[in-house]
Design an enzyme around this catalytic site. Structure first.
Site, PDB file in Angstrom:
ATOM      1  N   GLU A 148       0.823  -1.207   0.000  1.00 48.93           N
ATOM      2  CA  GLU A 148       0.000   0.000   0.000  1.00 48.93           C
ATOM      3  C   GLU A 148       0.860   1.261   0.000  1.00 48.93           C
ATOM      4  O   GLU A 148       0.476   2.286  -0.574  1.00 48.93           O
ATOM      5  CB  GLU A 148      -0.960   0.004   1.190  1.00 48.93           C
ATOM      6  CG  GLU A 148      -1.978  -1.129   1.176  1.00 48.93           C
ATOM      7  CD  GLU A 148      -2.798  -1.206  -0.100  1.00 48.93           C
ATOM      8  OE1 GLU A 148      -2.980  -0.160  -0.765  1.00 48.93           O
ATOM      9  OE2 GLU A 148      -3.261  -2.304  -0.460  1.00 48.93           O
TER      10      GLU A 148
ATOM     11  N   HIS B 203       1.676   2.153  -3.486  1.00 48.89           N
ATOM     12  CA  HIS B 203       0.611   2.977  -4.067  1.00 48.89           C
ATOM     13  C   HIS B 203       0.737   4.415  -3.566  1.00 48.89           C
ATOM     14  O   HIS B 203       0.559   5.377  -4.325  1.00 48.89           O
ATOM     15  CB  HIS B 203      -0.760   2.440  -3.637  1.00 48.89           C
ATOM     16  CG  HIS B 203      -1.231   1.241  -4.384  1.00 48.89           C
ATOM     17  ND1 HIS B 203      -1.275   1.180  -5.762  1.00 48.89           N
ATOM     18  CD2 HIS B 203      -1.737   0.054  -3.942  1.00 48.89           C
ATOM     19  CE1 HIS B 203      -1.770   0.002  -6.134  1.00 48.89           C
ATOM     20  NE2 HIS B 203      -2.056  -0.694  -5.049  1.00 48.89           N
TER      21      HIS B 203
END
Length: 692
Positions: free
Chosen positions: A480, A483
């Site tokens: 994550e 991202h």
């Protein structure tokens, strides 16, 4: 004032969503926002944006990039702010009142999008610009933005006749309502369920850190003195991994599998209607199926290309999984187990098998994987690769006391953006892990720096104790954060192509690539420190951990690819999937799904594809991107330094900072120097031998 702030007016008084945000970094004033602020804020913001769009569409001047495309890019700032704050809360810290607003607003937002995308006067301006794009003297970025606008309008049906556009609008509104209800049904099931463990017999096999987390979960539900297993992955997966109680494993696993198909919140009718409407939508737009429609604007281009990749990996993965199952069956038999390995047994016996093969125990690893240290590891990696620095800020309003915020700066000390981390599971948060942008980067009217959020669902330790992660949890954190870097490092002028606004099967490349650094000794030696002693992970444990990286990959690959194949099946079938449960069974039977493995996401709780259209007919994209990440990390290995500055610069310039500036295949080749080699994926997953 930041360029994305609204102009103060008498009508904004009393509503913090519509007033200028004077908080640090212009972040949302979550400490002032109340549920009742959202509906009037949405109404005002929608009306404002519609006026902006109508002014662009009705402009008597000849269309130009500035008065049409750039004007559209500038529009909707207030709506973007309100929606970002709202959907951050509905996913990460929701309640019944917010969910009611969400049900009301979902079709209104769909109607609003239709009013823009299907506006004939607006499309005529965009179409006229696109027809003479070569004569406009555009920069490469402007040319790309114009191209993406034209594609967006065309794929929305702007060029169709009026009856078709009306029907597309109706479908869009209904799909928005269905997707919202789907997600809320899953959250309701997850909030409602807890497996209560009462006494030592129920806790058999559970390590201390899992017992502590289960005690914390029980206390949060008013069950002080007991232990509770929830349906969050960070709770139920370790329970399935360690619990010696086969009966309780079965109970918990079946509840986990049944999310979204309870009598009060049954998502199966929603699935049937959703896939039928999506099929109709695709036909109106000239495609044979929704899968063809969705993949036409991706790297894969066609369902056949995506299926080709999935099937090429499915065969060796299934063969590997069946061999893994035989080994687990032998373990169970050696213990005297007179049963066939079932899905609720796999993780338990796989953990034993891992101990036997690698002398590696998950509970031996966790003391070295403190959440705070893993956050530091992710930040350190970004600093060594890209020169970013992170300073925690305690003056930024947050939506829950557990949320943390960091100011991000670059090598020159200038602000890069604001980063929030929301790491712990709670009943008000949907399951899973995700990144979102509260504010996207752009330079259209001055520098607008991004505000990026990472949300996880890790088990929270007892008060005063450090939260310890499994290695999979730590990998999720790195994923994550990859991202997050894609959003933070964006360096473009136009917001529509900045950050993670890229092709669906490219968006996972930066995040999956970032996972590789977690497995590097250079990172683990520095950050995997024992939470009591501060000692680094012993070299022998590190060696065993890295040796076991492809352990159980048959299982992991099968549970993922089965979900991706069923996703494509649903969206190729459309109305033929009127009975989702039967369709799921038939789809799995066709591929020979091993009975002892369940899909990673069964359709009734497959939020990636049914709680919205984000990954619909696109769950394959994780594997597509994995080809890129497996091959792409090789650039660092070939350089002899996983922090090689030249390779890192190319990665930053052509991937993390570049948004959708160019075709993803070209972006990858500019970074890597050549196209990707698909065999890298099989090597990464340890499936090469099974493929031969």
């Amino acid at each position: 004032m930041s360029a994305d702030q609204p102009t103060p007016s008498p009508q904004t008084a009393g509503n913090p969503l519509l007033a200028p945000w004077t908080t640090p970094f212009g972040s949302p004033p979550f400490d002032e926002i109340a549920t009742e602020h959202f509906r009037p804020a949405f109404d005002a913001a929608l009306a404002e944006h519609l006026r902006e769009v109508e002014a662009i569409a009705g402009n008597p001047a000849e269309p130009s990039f500035e008065n049409t495309i750039a004007a559209l890019e500038r529009g909707g700032r207030t709506l973007s702010r309100v929606a970002a704050a709202f959907f951050n809360l509905t996913s990460a810290h929701s309640n019944d009142a917010l969910e009611a607003v969400e049900r009301d607003i979902a079709p209104l937002l769909a109607r609003h999008r239709n009013a823009i995308q299907l506006n004939p006067a607006l499309f005529r301006r965009v179409d006229a610009l696109f027809a003479r794009r070569g004569a406009l003297g555009l920069t490469p970025e402007q040319d790309r933005v114009l191209e993406r606008y034209h594609i967006g309008f065309t794929r929305s049906g702007a060029g169709l006749d009026e009856p078709a556009k009306r029907r597309l609008a109706e479908i869009g509104e209904r799909l928005a309502t269905l997707g919202t209800q789907f997600g809320q049904n899953v959250l309701a099931d997850e909030k409602a369920y807890a497996l209560v463990l009462d006494g030592e017999a129920d806790l058999a096999g559970l390590p201390p850190e899992l017992r502590d987390a289960a005690a914390e979960s029980a206390a949060a539900r008013g069950l002080a003195g007991k232990h509770a297993i929830t349906l969050g992955r960070s709770s139920i997966e370790p329970f399935l991994q360690f619990s010696a109680r086969r009966d309780l494993r079965e109970t918990a696993f079946k509840a986990w599998l049944a999310r979204g198909e309870g009598a009060a919140a049954d998502n199966r009718p929603i699935i049937a209607e959703t896939v039928a409407l999506r099929a109709e939508q695709a036909r109106l737009l000239g495609y044979p199926s929704y899968a063809h429609f969705r993949l036409d604007d991706t790297m894969a281009k066609t369902p056949e290309a995506a299926l080709g990749l999935l099937r090429s990996v499915w065969t060796p993965a299934r063969a590997r999984a069946l061999r893994e199952q035989e080994a687990l069956q032998a373990l169970a038999a050696a213990e005297g187990g007179n049963f066939e390995i079932a899905a609720w047994d796999w993780r338990y016996y796989a953990e034993q098998q891992r101990k036997a093969e690698y002398n590696l125990d998950e509970s031996e690893l966790k003391p070295y994987l403190q959440l705070d240290r893993m956050i530091e590891a992710a930040f350190d990696t970004a600093h060594r690769l890209f020169g970013l620095s992170f300073a925690e800020r305690h003056d930024v309003p947050v939506w829950h006391p557990d949320v943390r915020a960091w100011e991000v700066t670059g090598r020159d000390g200038q602000l890069v953006g604001l980063f929030y981390g929301d790491y712990f599971a709670r009943p008000s948060k949907r399951s899973g892990a995700w990144m979102e942008a509260i504010r996207e980067q752009d330079k259209l009217d001055g520098e607008v720096r991004p505000i990026i959020v990472n949300v996880m669902n890790f088990a929270k330790a007892a008060e005063g104790a450090p939260s310890l992660l499994s290695f999979d949890d730590a990998r999720t954190l790195f994923h994550e954060f990859g991202h997050g870097l894609h959003g933070l490092m964006s360096d473009l002028t136009y917001p529509s192509i900045s950050g993670t606004n890229v092709a669906r099967d490219f968006v996972e490349f930066p995040s999956q690539l970032y996972e590789h650094w977690l497995e590097r000794p250079e990172i683990l030696r520095r950050h995997a420190l024992h939470y009591r002693t501060g000692e680094p992970m012993p070299e022998d444990l590190l060696r065993r951990l890295l040796a076991a990286r492809t352990f159980n990959q048959g299982f992991a690959t099968v549970e993922f690819i089965s979900s991706a194949l069923v996703d494509l099946d649903f969206h190729a079938a459309g109305a033929d999937a009127a009975d989702p449960a039967a369709f799921e069974r038939e789809s799995l039977a066709r591929i020979g799904m091993p009975a002892a493995i369940a899909m990673r996401h069964r359709p009734p709780h497959f939020q990636h594809i049914f709680a919205g259209s984000g990954y619909s007919a696109g769950y394959y994209s994780y594997l597509w991107s994995e080809v890129l990440d497996a091959d792409g990390f090789g650039a660092f290995e070939e350089a002899g330094d996983v922090f090689d500055p030249d390779v890192a610069k190319r990665l930053g310039d052509f991937v993390y900072s570049a948004g959708y500036l160019q075709d993803p295949a070209k972006a990858y080749q500019d970074f890597r120097g050549r196209p990707p080699e698909p065999a890298a994926l099989l090597r990464k997953r340890g499936l090469v031998e099974a493929a031969e």
